[in-house]
Design an enzyme around this catalytic site. Structure first.
Site, PDB file in Angstrom:
ATOM      1  N   ALA A   1     -11.551 104.637 -15.459  1.00 42.35           N
ATOM      2  CA  ALA A   1     -10.374 103.760 -15.259  1.00 42.35           C
ATOM      3  C   ALA A   1     -10.351 102.523 -16.155  1.00 42.35           C
ATOM      4  CB  ALA A   1     -10.215 103.344 -13.798  1.00 42.35           C
ATOM      5  N   ALA A   2     -11.277 102.434 -17.110  1.00 40.99           N
ATOM      6  CA  ALA A   2     -11.233 101.276 -18.025  1.00 40.99           C
ATOM      7  C   ALA A   2      -9.915 101.299 -18.801  1.00 40.99           C
ATOM      8  CB  ALA A   2     -12.414 101.312 -18.976  1.00 40.99           C
ATOM      9  N   GLY A   3      -9.503 102.488 -19.225  1.00 42.50           N
ATOM     10  CA  GLY A   3      -8.236 102.628 -19.957  1.00 42.50           C
ATOM     11  C   GLY A   3      -7.057 102.252 -19.063  1.00 42.50           C
ATOM     12  N   ASP A   4      -7.137 102.641 -17.803  1.00 45.89           N
ATOM     13  CA  ASP A   4      -6.050 102.318 -16.868  1.00 45.89           C
ATOM     14  C   ASP A   4      -5.955 100.815 -16.674  1.00 45.89           C
ATOM     15  OD1 ASP A   4      -5.738 105.030 -16.586  1.00 45.89           O
ATOM     16  OD2 ASP A   4      -7.065 105.140 -14.854  1.00 45.89           O
TER      17      ASP A   4
END
Ligand code: RIB
Length: 305
Positions: free
Chosen positions: A252-255
């Site tokens: 979820a780093a991209g999210d």
């Protein structure tokens, strides 16, 4: 300046997270010791990031008529996200994601879309007023491709700002959509898949981003993990360094990056400031485990703004 309204349309999944010593190779069986259930889904994660970082957000999406669906909605509602338009679909399971997280924080994800696969044009038409009432539309690709393309067409007609996080990456994007996307935010793998260019260093990322730019996308913001982010548009080609942190889980780093970027953009920050803000949020998220539990709150971000 009035805060812009952000609409996230996308997936809600329950993540089954299994810590592993190493990623299983093809044909390999490995033993794990535990698993944990954590709310996720790229759409829901991005909506939560918007909310926790101070943005105004509504989410559109679908869950199944199971207890997982109830949990996914109530989890977002507890965070005071407007979930009133999220639909519960009969006789289908909610989205599920099986996530292996290695000792060094990398992950490997298999998604079973379930109800997310039912997000169609009719549902979008039914909620067209929500689209009209929003300023920034944030999209990913865990709902059907045709629906994403339909939303882009509609949102473009309405002059909305469109952020497309092409995750997971499709084989290609429809040519006629390129010039309707304001911000495309691929990671290295997605950039590679969309262009066929090998992206294993910054030069590869620049080369691939420039191809997308030449096709009409106004801004490509490539997220490069520990190497930060790259912005390519007609005026600039610039990298933004990521803070050095000890990553325990990159899920979820991209999210988090996408949600944070939308918030900063909506608050009127410059493109460069918005990317720095998003970089910071993503770098905090990788120091924590799980998708939604890892997303920071605005009070952790003061130093950037
Ligand atoms: O980007 C991370 C997310 O991808 C996880 O929460 C999982 O649900 C998958 O959608």
């Amino acid at each position: 300046m009035k805060k812009k309204k952000i609409l996230v349309i996308g997936s809600l999944n329950m993540d089954w997270v299994i810590p592993v010593n190493h990623m299983p190779k093809e044909g390999e069986t490995i033993l794990a010791e535990s698993y944990i259930e954590i709310p996720g889904g790229k759409g829901a994660n991005q909506a939560l990031a918007v909310k926790r970082l101070g943005g105004s957000v509504t989410m559109l999406g679908m869950v199944g008529d199971d207890t997982i669906g109830e949990k996914l909605i109530s989890n977002l509602a507890t965070e005071k996200i407007d979930t009133t338009k999220i639909e519960e679909i009969k006789q289908i399971n909610s989205g599920l994601a099986l996530i292996y997280v290695s000792n060094y924080g990398s992950n490997s994800i298999v998604v079973l879309p379930g109800a997310n696969s039912r997000v169609d044009k009719n549902y979008i038409d039914k909620n067209i007023d929500v689209l009209k009432d929003s300023d920034i539309i944030v999209l990913q690709m865990e709902i059907p491709e045709e629906t994403v393309y339909y939303i882009i067409e509609k949102a473009h007609e309405m002059n909305k700002i469109i952020i497309l996080n092409p995750a997971p990456a499709p084989e290609y994007l429809k040519n006629e959509l390129y010039d309707k996307i304001d911000f495309l935010t691929p990671n290295e793998t997605e950039l590679e898949k969309l262009t066929g260019i090998l992206v294993n260093d910054i030069n590869g990322a620049i080369k691939a981003s420039k191809i997308l730019l030449s096709k009409g996308i106004r801004n490509i913001i490539a997220t490069l993990g520990e190497n930060g982010a790259l912005l390519v548009n007609k005026d600039t080609c610039v990298t933004f360094r990521a803070e050095k942190v000890k990553a325990v889980d990159t899920t979820a780093a991209g999210d988090c990056f996408n949600g944070a970027f939308a918030v900063a953009l909506g608050e009127g920050y410059s493109l460069e400031q918005a990317i720095q803000f998003a970089n910071k949020a993503a770098s905090i998220s990788v120091t924590r485990k799980g998708a939604q539990p890892s997303i920071p709150f605005i009070n952790e971000m003061k130093s950037v703004l």
